[in-house]
Each structure stands twice: as C-alpha cells, then as structure tokens.
Design an enzyme around this catalytic site. Sequence first.
Site, PDB file in Angstrom:
ATOM      1  N   TYR A   1       0.840  -1.206   0.000  1.00 38.67           N
ATOM      2  CA  TYR A   1       0.000   0.000   0.000  1.00 38.67           C
ATOM      3  C   TYR A   1       0.869   1.247   0.000  1.00 38.67           C
ATOM      4  O   TYR A   1       1.894   1.292   0.667  1.00 38.67           O
ATOM      5  CB  TYR A   1      -0.886   0.029   1.254  1.00 38.67           C
ATOM      6  CG  TYR A   1      -2.314  -0.308   0.923  1.00 38.67           C
ATOM      7  CD1 TYR A   1      -3.070   0.568   0.163  1.00 38.67           C
ATOM      8  CD2 TYR A   1      -2.895  -1.496   1.337  1.00 38.67           C
ATOM      9  CE1 TYR A   1      -4.371   0.266  -0.179  1.00 38.67           C
ATOM     10  CE2 TYR A   1      -4.194  -1.807   1.002  1.00 38.67           C
ATOM     11  CZ  TYR A   1      -4.938  -0.915   0.236  1.00 38.67           C
ATOM     12  OH  TYR A   1      -6.221  -1.215  -0.099  1.00 38.67           O
TER      13      TYR A   1
ATOM     14  N   GLU B   1      -0.829   4.678  -0.044  1.00 42.05           N
ATOM     15  CA  GLU B   1      -1.769   5.813  -0.088  1.00 42.05           C
ATOM     16  C   GLU B   1      -1.024   7.107   0.206  1.00 42.05           C
ATOM     17  O   GLU B   1      -0.165   7.148   1.099  1.00 42.05           O
ATOM     18  CB  GLU B   1      -2.886   5.610   0.938  1.00 42.05           C
ATOM     19  CG  GLU B   1      -3.954   4.651   0.451  1.00 42.05           C
ATOM     20  CD  GLU B   1      -5.038   4.430   1.496  1.00 42.05           C
ATOM     21  OE1 GLU B   1      -4.947   4.995   2.600  1.00 42.05           O
ATOM     22  OE2 GLU B   1      -5.968   3.666   1.198  1.00 42.05           O
TER      23      GLU B   1
ATOM     24  N   ASP C   1      -8.604  15.578 -23.175  1.00 40.82           N
ATOM     25  CA  ASP C   1      -8.360  14.153 -22.942  1.00 40.82           C
ATOM     26  C   ASP C   1      -7.593  13.637 -24.154  1.00 40.82           C
ATOM     27  O   ASP C   1      -8.156  13.448 -25.232  1.00 40.82           O
ATOM     28  CB  ASP C   1      -9.707  13.445 -22.789  1.00 40.82           C
ATOM     29  CG  ASP C   1      -9.549  11.943 -22.599  1.00 40.82           C
ATOM     30  OD1 ASP C   1      -8.453  11.420 -22.835  1.00 40.82           O
ATOM     31  OD2 ASP C   1     -10.554  11.297 -22.216  1.00 40.82           O
TER      32      ASP C   1
ATOM     33  N   THR D   1      -4.642   8.264 -21.076  1.00 52.27           N
ATOM     34  CA  THR D   1      -4.345   6.899 -20.674  1.00 52.27           C
ATOM     35  C   THR D   1      -2.868   6.690 -21.003  1.00 52.27           C
ATOM     36  O   THR D   1      -2.284   7.457 -21.771  1.00 52.27           O
ATOM     37  CB  THR D   1      -5.181   5.857 -21.461  1.00 52.27           C
ATOM     38  OG1 THR D   1      -4.995   6.082 -22.854  1.00 52.27           O
ATOM     39  CG2 THR D   1      -6.654   5.949 -21.123  1.00 52.27           C
TER      40      THR D   1
ATOM     41  N   LYS E   1      -2.228   3.623 -24.811  1.00 57.45           N
ATOM     42  CA  LYS E   1      -2.559   3.688 -26.244  1.00 57.45           C
ATOM     43  C   LYS E   1      -1.290   4.093 -26.996  1.00 57.45           C
ATOM     44  O   LYS E   1      -0.339   3.322 -26.986  1.00 57.45           O
ATOM     45  CB  LYS E   1      -3.747   4.626 -26.445  1.00 57.45           C
ATOM     46  CG  LYS E   1      -4.989   4.118 -25.676  1.00 57.45           C
ATOM     47  CD  LYS E   1      -6.228   4.895 -26.002  1.00 57.45           C
ATOM     48  CE  LYS E   1      -7.437   4.298 -25.328  1.00 57.45           C
ATOM     49  NZ  LYS E   1      -7.749   4.877 -24.025  1.00 57.45           N
TER      50      LYS E   1
ATOM     51  N   ARG F   1      -1.744  -0.425 -18.849  1.00 61.36           N
ATOM     52  CA  ARG F   1      -3.092   0.155 -18.788  1.00 61.36           C
ATOM     53  C   ARG F   1      -3.168   1.070 -17.577  1.00 61.36           C
ATOM     54  O   ARG F   1      -2.892   0.647 -16.461  1.00 61.36           O
ATOM     55  CB  ARG F   1      -4.152  -0.931 -18.611  1.00 61.36           C
ATOM     56  CG  ARG F   1      -4.074  -2.064 -19.589  1.00 61.36           C
ATOM     57  CD  ARG F   1      -5.362  -2.848 -19.625  1.00 61.36           C
ATOM     58  NE  ARG F   1      -6.367  -2.061 -20.288  1.00 61.36           N
ATOM     59  CZ  ARG F   1      -6.407  -1.879 -21.612  1.00 61.36           C
ATOM     60  NH1 ARG F   1      -5.511  -2.462 -22.388  1.00 61.36           N
ATOM     61  NH2 ARG F   1      -7.331  -1.131 -22.149  1.00 61.36           N
TER      62      ARG F   1
END
Length: 415
Positions: free
Chosen positions: A51, A53, A198, A224, A227, A233
């Site tokens: 983790y 965070e 975007d 993203t 691509k 991803r």
Amino acid sequence: MSGLAETDPEIAEVIEKERLRQLNGLELIASENLVSHAVLEAMGSIMTNKYAEGYPGKRYYGGCEFYDIAENLARDRMKKLFGAEHANVQPHSGTQANMAVYFAVMECGQGKMMSMSLSQGGHLSHGSPVSFSGKMYQVTQYGVDLETEMIDYGVVEEIARKLKPDLIVSGASAYPREIDFRAFAEIAEEVDAYSMADIAHIAGLCATGMHNSPVGHIDFVTTTTHKTLRGPRGGAIMCSSEYAGLVDKAVFPGMQGGPLMNTIAAKAVCLKEALKPSFRDYNRQIVRNAQALAETLADGDLRLVSGGTDNHLMLIDLTDRGITGLEAEMALGKAGITANKNTIPREKRSPFVTSGLRLGTPAVTSRGMKEEEMRSIGEFIIRALRDIHNEANLRRIREEVVELTGRFSLYPDEP
Ligand code: PLP
C-alpha cells in the site's frame, strides 16, 4: 511461467492462447498497443505488494521509500516528456483521470460541462448518460459538422457562449483529424470556463510533435498510458503548478485509495522509453502507416469519414456497402483482423450494430510494420468486406495474415 502453470494451469492456458492470438493476428483496434518486455517486467513485479496511499514524501503507510522513488521517476519523466509543470500518475484508468478532473472543478449535481458526443467521436466518460459523468453533471454536447465531418469551432464557441459551462472538454476516441486545442483553450477563456483535454488516444503523437499538444494551453490534460504512449493500462493527469494541489486531492483521497504501484513503476518505464528518439520515429511511423492504410482503403472504394486521417485512426463508413459495422467486425475477426464497429457522424443504427468500422495503426506499428504491410492489410480488408459471407475467402485471408504476422515480433523492444 512455470509457477503459474503449476498453480493455475487454466489461467496459464488462457494466457498462452491469448499470446498466440495476439501473435498470429492483426491488431487494428485504435486504442490498443503492445508493450515492451521491460514494461511487462515492472507490471509483473513485487511492486504490487504494498500500500502507498498518499504521495511521495507524504504516505499513510511506512516502508514506502522505494515506492517514492518509482513514483517520482514516473512523475518527472512525464513532466519532461510533455513539458508539463505537474503530473499525477496515480489514476487507475483514463476514465478515472477524467473523473478526478471533474471532481476537482465541478460540484456534483450542479456542474455544467461541454464535451463531444459519444456517437460522433467522444468518450463515454465525457458525459454520456450511461456513465457516471452523465449522471453527476449537466452535460451539453457538441458534434462534428455533418458535411465536413470535422469539429466546427464556431459552433463550439456558440454553444459555450450560450451555456456558460464550468468545464469544456476536448479530446476524442474516434476522431481521425487533428484537434485544435488552442481554439478550445481560447473558447474556454472567453466564457470563463476551465478547460480539459483528454489526449488518451493521441498522447504519444502529442509528446512527439506529430499532433499539437494541449499542455501549457489547456488547464487539465488527461490521458491513458496504454494507447499511443505504449505503456501499461492506466491513466494520468497533467496541469500547471497552480492546479497541482487541486488535482492531487481529487485523485487521492477524492476518488481512489492505494495506487497500483506496479503499474506506476511500469508507467515510469514506458515514459523512459518515450523519451528516447526512437519513440518519435515510432509515432511518425504510426501516422505514416495510418495514411498508407487510409489511401489503400479509399482506392478500394471504401468511404472514410472526413475523407482520411491526420492521426493514428480512421473510420470506414459502410453505409453504401449495405453491411453493418457489426457484420464487418465479425467478418474481419474470421480473417484474423481485430477491429471494432463504431458509430459514424450520420449514424442511424444502434451502437451495438453501427454503420462504421474504426481502424488504428499503433499496435501494428509497434510490431515493426511499415507502409508496405499497410497496403497488404488494406487489401485484406477490402477483400474481406467485399464478400463477408464467403467463409473460404475469409479463411484464405486469415492464412495470409498468419504468414504476414509471422515475420514480426510481438514485443516492440525485440527485433
Ligand atoms: N478517454 C478517451 C478519449 C478514450 O478513448 C478512452 C478509452 O478508450 C478513455 C478515456 C478511457 O480509458 P480507460 O478505458 O482506461 O478508462
């Protein structure tokens, strides 16, 4: 893989079958790409175990000293690649990057946004009624001019003046032409709205000068990383230092919990690859390949939406062929060519059937294919679409596809 084969032979078998599908097929889905061994290694590493965070230097868990280094590398490389003042590399996906920007600048239930409609090229997360974005905000959408099939910036400006939105979103999933991000920035400034671009599809093109970049002009740039950027991803957001705190808070704790640190390590790797001169060559070839494919299709009497392409993708309008996008997608699938049905500007059919087919060149370019192969692929598509019910014809094309793909690696870092 021996560990996986012993522990879970069913999944090991699925992965192997999928590897062969990818290896022996032509991947023309415009939003997909193939990653390097190095990216895969980071993704599949022990960086998934912990983790983290919070952000580097300010975590809610102990033991994050090495995770901090990885996240800082990813952030710094992204800033360098795009010339951005701030980068947040934690969004799990492109949709979540968009969500974080909406959270940052709009009140749930009251915020007014403007964006491109899904049926004319926009993305679900840009305010489609079936997405959280359409349910949580008041959305007005612009499309393309039905004659030119391109964005009419005068119309966008007119809508913005009337609506006075809080946020104007630019960027698309199925738009084959260059987007004028400066025009969007000027319209947003004129009506005192925030602007968001975007660039999920065209991030690699923007980073390498093959498409104008919104960074430095548009307030929030989302993307993203899987691509044209050719990474794992995931999502990311860039903005000026002024908005850094707003964006970071919206991502965590606003929208997500612990970041996927194996993915962030892999994002750092892909960004390192993208900073190499060869990445510019790769993106230049994506565009050249798209143009070669588009010309071949047009020579075969297939109508392309807007008449061609400036970027990595094109849309075939199948209306005068008497076949649907769905039928075309299925026929090409039998021929070993993966593409997706897509709505077109004057669409009359449902999104499950459509009258269009979207094709893109990022993945085949990653395999090292060039204009000559694009001409062969264009011929395969023309032959398949001419006779979609002729199984023998589709089988013959598939054999030629296997012969062609057999000459190219699946990994961009392997010759
Ligand atoms: N934005 C655009 C323009 C896209 O095309 C996509 C996906 O194709 C996304 C966002 C969503 O990305 P994700 O599937 O990672 O949520």
